[in-house]
Design a protein around this motif. Structure first.
Motif, PDB file in Angstrom:
ATOM      1  N   MET A 267       0.790  -1.174   0.076  1.00  0.00           N
ATOM      2  CA  MET A 267       0.174   0.041  -0.010  1.00  0.00           C
ATOM      3  C   MET A 267       0.833   1.208   0.077  1.00  0.00           C
ATOM      4  SD  MET A 267      -3.141   0.965   2.702  1.00  0.00           S
ATOM      5  CE  MET A 267      -3.869  -0.384   2.284  1.00  0.00           C
ATOM      6  N   ILE A 268       0.824   2.220  -1.020  1.00  0.00           N
ATOM      7  CA  ILE A 268       1.446   3.181  -1.085  1.00  0.00           C
ATOM      8  C   ILE A 268       1.001   4.405  -0.170  1.00  0.00           C
ATOM      9  CG2 ILE A 268       2.339   4.981  -2.663  1.00  0.00           C
ATOM     10  CD1 ILE A 268       2.280   2.888  -4.881  1.00  0.00           C
ATOM     11  N   LEU A 269       1.935   5.012   0.485  1.00  0.00           N
ATOM     12  CA  LEU A 269       1.419   6.137   1.465  1.00  0.00           C
ATOM     13  C   LEU A 269       2.188   7.338   1.248  1.00  0.00           C
ATOM     14  CD1 LEU A 269       1.232   4.588   5.077  1.00  0.00           C
ATOM     15  CD2 LEU A 269      -0.786   5.210   3.466  1.00  0.00           C
ATOM     16  N   THR A 270       3.491   7.115   0.506  1.00  0.00           N
ATOM     17  CA  THR A 270       4.370   8.372   0.117  1.00  0.00           C
ATOM     18  C   THR A 270       4.772   8.402  -1.156  1.00  0.00           C
ATOM     19  OG1 THR A 270       6.034   7.001   1.169  1.00  0.00           O
ATOM     20  CG2 THR A 270       5.107   8.434   2.651  1.00  0.00           C
ATOM     21  N   TRP A 271       4.538   9.415  -1.836  1.00  0.00           N
ATOM     22  CA  TRP A 271       4.872   9.549  -3.536  1.00  0.00           C
ATOM     23  C   TRP A 271       5.922  10.907  -3.317  1.00  0.00           C
ATOM     24  CZ3 TRP A 271       1.775   6.679  -6.805  1.00  0.00           C
ATOM     25  CH2 TRP A 271       0.743   5.907  -6.247  1.00  0.00           C
ATOM     26  N   LEU A 272       7.128  10.688  -3.772  1.00  0.00           N
ATOM     27  CA  LEU A 272       8.078  11.534  -3.945  1.00  0.00           C
ATOM     28  C   LEU A 272       8.323  12.255  -5.260  1.00  0.00           C
ATOM     29  CD1 LEU A 272      10.048  13.654  -2.489  1.00  0.00           C
ATOM     30  CD2 LEU A 272      11.936  11.335  -2.731  1.00  0.00           C
ATOM     31  N   TYR A 273       7.956  13.456  -5.276  1.00  0.00           N
ATOM     32  CA  TYR A 273       8.254  14.216  -6.632  1.00  0.00           C
ATOM     33  C   TYR A 273       9.730  14.550  -7.020  1.00  0.00           C
ATOM     34  CZ  TYR A 273       3.274  14.746  -8.373  1.00  0.00           C
ATOM     35  OH  TYR A 273       2.006  14.674  -8.954  1.00  0.00           O
ATOM     36  N   VAL A 274      10.271  14.347  -7.854  1.00  0.00           N
ATOM     37  CA  VAL A 274      11.654  14.845  -8.436  1.00  0.00           C
ATOM     38  C   VAL A 274      11.892  15.132  -9.727  1.00  0.00           C
ATOM     39  CG1 VAL A 274      12.882  13.355  -6.677  1.00  0.00           C
ATOM     40  CG2 VAL A 274      12.272  12.406  -8.754  1.00  0.00           C
TER      41      VAL A 274
ATOM     42  N   SER B 267      -1.474  -1.411   9.894  1.00  0.00           N
ATOM     43  CA  SER B 267      -0.389  -1.618  11.326  1.00  0.00           C
ATOM     44  C   SER B 267       0.419  -2.454  10.903  1.00  0.00           C
ATOM     45  CB  SER B 267      -1.469  -2.211  12.202  1.00  0.00           C
ATOM     46  OG  SER B 267      -2.058  -3.270  11.784  1.00  0.00           O
ATOM     47  N   ARG B 268       0.523  -3.521   9.950  1.00  0.00           N
ATOM     48  CA  ARG B 268       1.289  -4.575   9.788  1.00  0.00           C
ATOM     49  C   ARG B 268       2.652  -3.792   9.015  1.00  0.00           C
ATOM     50  NH1 ARG B 268      -3.048  -7.733   9.167  1.00  0.00           N
ATOM     51  NH2 ARG B 268      -3.261  -7.394   7.134  1.00  0.00           N
ATOM     52  N   ARG B 269       2.099  -2.524   8.246  1.00  0.00           N
ATOM     53  CA  ARG B 269       3.259  -2.019   7.601  1.00  0.00           C
ATOM     54  C   ARG B 269       4.186  -1.284   8.492  1.00  0.00           C
ATOM     55  NH1 ARG B 269       3.464   2.039   2.951  1.00  0.00           N
ATOM     56  NH2 ARG B 269       4.829   3.510   3.635  1.00  0.00           N
ATOM     57  N   ALA B 270       3.397  -0.790   9.695  1.00  0.00           N
ATOM     58  CA  ALA B 270       4.265  -0.018  10.466  1.00  0.00           C
ATOM     59  C   ALA B 270       5.285  -1.184  11.390  1.00  0.00           C
ATOM     60  CB  ALA B 270       3.361   0.505  11.749  1.00  0.00           C
ATOM     61  N   ASP B 271       4.892  -2.262  11.438  1.00  0.00           N
ATOM     62  CA  ASP B 271       5.749  -3.282  12.224  1.00  0.00           C
ATOM     63  C   ASP B 271       7.122  -3.948  11.304  1.00  0.00           C
ATOM     64  OD1 ASP B 271       3.904  -3.244  14.254  1.00  0.00           O
ATOM     65  OD2 ASP B 271       2.667  -4.917  13.613  1.00  0.00           O
ATOM     66  N   ARG B 272       7.026  -3.463  10.126  1.00  0.00           N
ATOM     67  CA  ARG B 272       8.174  -3.948   8.985  1.00  0.00           C
ATOM     68  C   ARG B 272       9.464  -3.475   9.576  1.00  0.00           C
ATOM     69  NH1 ARG B 272       6.488  -1.329   3.372  1.00  0.00           N
ATOM     70  NH2 ARG B 272       7.078   0.344   4.626  1.00  0.00           N
TER      71      ARG B 272
ATOM     72  N   LEU C 112       8.734  12.773   4.257  1.00  0.00           N
ATOM     73  CA  LEU C 112       8.339  11.295   4.165  1.00  0.00           C
ATOM     74  C   LEU C 112       7.834  10.880   5.534  1.00  0.00           C
ATOM     75  CD1 LEU C 112      10.716   9.830   1.432  1.00  0.00           C
ATOM     76  CD2 LEU C 112       8.350  10.686   1.179  1.00  0.00           C
ATOM     77  N   PRO C 113       8.543  10.895   6.637  1.00  0.00           N
ATOM     78  CA  PRO C 113       8.237  10.289   7.643  1.00  0.00           C
ATOM     79  C   PRO C 113       7.206  10.913   8.259  1.00  0.00           C
ATOM     80  CG  PRO C 113      10.638  10.740   7.555  1.00  0.00           C
ATOM     81  CD  PRO C 113      10.175  11.437   6.661  1.00  0.00           C
ATOM     82  N   VAL C 114       7.173  12.148   8.307  1.00  0.00           N
ATOM     83  CA  VAL C 114       5.811  12.887   8.868  1.00  0.00           C
ATOM     84  C   VAL C 114       4.591  12.305   8.179  1.00  0.00           C
ATOM     85  CG1 VAL C 114       4.755  15.130   9.042  1.00  0.00           C
ATOM     86  CG2 VAL C 114       7.155  14.895   9.326  1.00  0.00           C
ATOM     87  N   ILE C 115       4.443  12.188   6.823  1.00  0.00           N
ATOM     88  CA  ILE C 115       3.536  11.788   6.141  1.00  0.00           C
ATOM     89  C   ILE C 115       3.045  10.300   6.590  1.00  0.00           C
ATOM     90  CG2 ILE C 115       2.557  11.057   3.877  1.00  0.00           C
ATOM     91  CD1 ILE C 115       4.260  13.340   2.758  1.00  0.00           C
ATOM     92  N   GLU C 116       4.104   9.753   6.715  1.00  0.00           N
ATOM     93  CA  GLU C 116       3.840   8.164   7.034  1.00  0.00           C
ATOM     94  C   GLU C 116       3.135   7.949   8.360  1.00  0.00           C
ATOM     95  OE1 GLU C 116       5.677   3.613   6.647  1.00  0.00           O
ATOM     96  OE2 GLU C 116       7.051   5.598   6.279  1.00  0.00           O
ATOM     97  N   ARG C 117       3.894   8.780   9.514  1.00  0.00           N
ATOM     98  CA  ARG C 117       3.369   8.725  10.776  1.00  0.00           C
ATOM     99  C   ARG C 117       1.692   9.132  10.865  1.00  0.00           C
ATOM    100  NH1 ARG C 117       8.400  10.764  12.174  1.00  0.00           N
ATOM    101  NH2 ARG C 117       7.503  12.828  12.171  1.00  0.00           N
TER     102      ARG C 117
END
Length: 270
Positions: free
Chosen positions: A1-8, A265-270, A211-216
């Motif tokens: 599941m994609i939560l963060t998309w980074l534009y470059v 939640s399982r993603r957070a446990d990776r 990225l970490p802010v968005i994920e949290r």
């Protein structure tokens, strides 16, 4: 599941290479706003070279606006490249635009960016335009200009509209648009919490520090996980609609939402 998309930017291959190691779930190489007219050809060629091979992180490309002088060459250069995971189509305002691109691109996943009042008004029709379309999202900078909106809350209705349209069209919940201030991470977290409450899932970023802010912000907290586990457990024991001991009513839609919470939640446990 994609939560963060980074534009470059597509004319900075060195930055793209760093982005692929940034921890983002997906990288979006931008050929549009981040690249000046004089650098369009170079950005296109560099991006096509990058995508001759696959990458561990999905790589999407935002092509130039479909009515621009560069979009046709973008689509031709990217067609069939093995490393291309999806195309982001800016300034979509009609379902026919999506269908036209789908015919030209051989079935690659498409994502429509709605950046005008007309695009938002037609969100559901655009979402149903073609099976290749996998998602909708807002381009909020252009939309603000189109609507003459300055306050943050002025976009709440278009945001809710695109969330609703995506769901009605059978698409995944849209990610939030980018947060332009890369320094104010506290404001980013507040904005993400608001977006999550509106029904968005994840967010596009313009700097790795976001990225970490968005994920949290988009991962469920302990209380949410506990509640989801109770719902799923009760549903296994008693299929169909039921009432939990604390009085909460549970139906299949609530159970489906609980399963999504547990997946996150399982993603957070990776």
């Amino acid at each position: 599941m994609i939560l963060t998309w980074l534009y470059v930017p597509g004319d900075r291959p060195d930055v793209v290479t760093k982005a692929l190691r940034s921890g983002a779930d997906a990288v979006i190489v931008d050929l549009e706003d981040a690249v000046s007219a004089s650098r369009k050809e170079y950005a296109r060629a560099a991006t096509a070279e990058l995508l001759t091979a696959g990458h561990e992180v999905p790589v999407h490309v935002r092509v130039n606006a479909l009515e621009s002088p560069w979009a046709g060459a973008d689509l031709t250069a990217l067609r069939g490249l093995p490393g291309l995971a999806g195309l982001r189509l800016p300034k979509v305002s009609a379902p026919e635009q999506v269908a036209t691109v789908a015919r030209r691109t051989g079935g690659v996943a498409l994502y429509a960016l709605l950046e005008s009042a007309l695009g938002v008004e037609r969100a559901y029709e655009i979402g149903r335009a073609h099976p290749a379309l996998r998602g909708l999202s807002l381009g909020e900078a252009d939309l603000r200009a189109d609507l003459g909106v300055s306050a943050e809350t002025g976009l709440d209705w278009p945001r809710s509209r695109v969330v609703l349209a995506a769901r009605a069209a059978g698409l995944a919940p849209p990610p939030q648009s980018v947060f332009p201030d890369i320094r104010d991470l506290q404001a980013l977290a507040v904005s993400c919490a608001r977006g999550r409450a509106l029904g968005f899932l994840g967010r596009a970023a313009i700097h790795p520090r976001q990225l970490p802010v968005i994920e949290r912000a988009y991962l469920p907290g302990p209380e949410e996980v506990t509640a989801a586990e109770e719902i799923v457990s009760a549903a296994r024991a008693t299929p169909g609609a039921l009432a939990l001991p604390d009085g909460r009513f549970v139906d299949p839609a609530v159970v489906a939402a609980a399963h999504r919470t547990l997946t996150l939640s399982r993603r957070a446990d990776r």
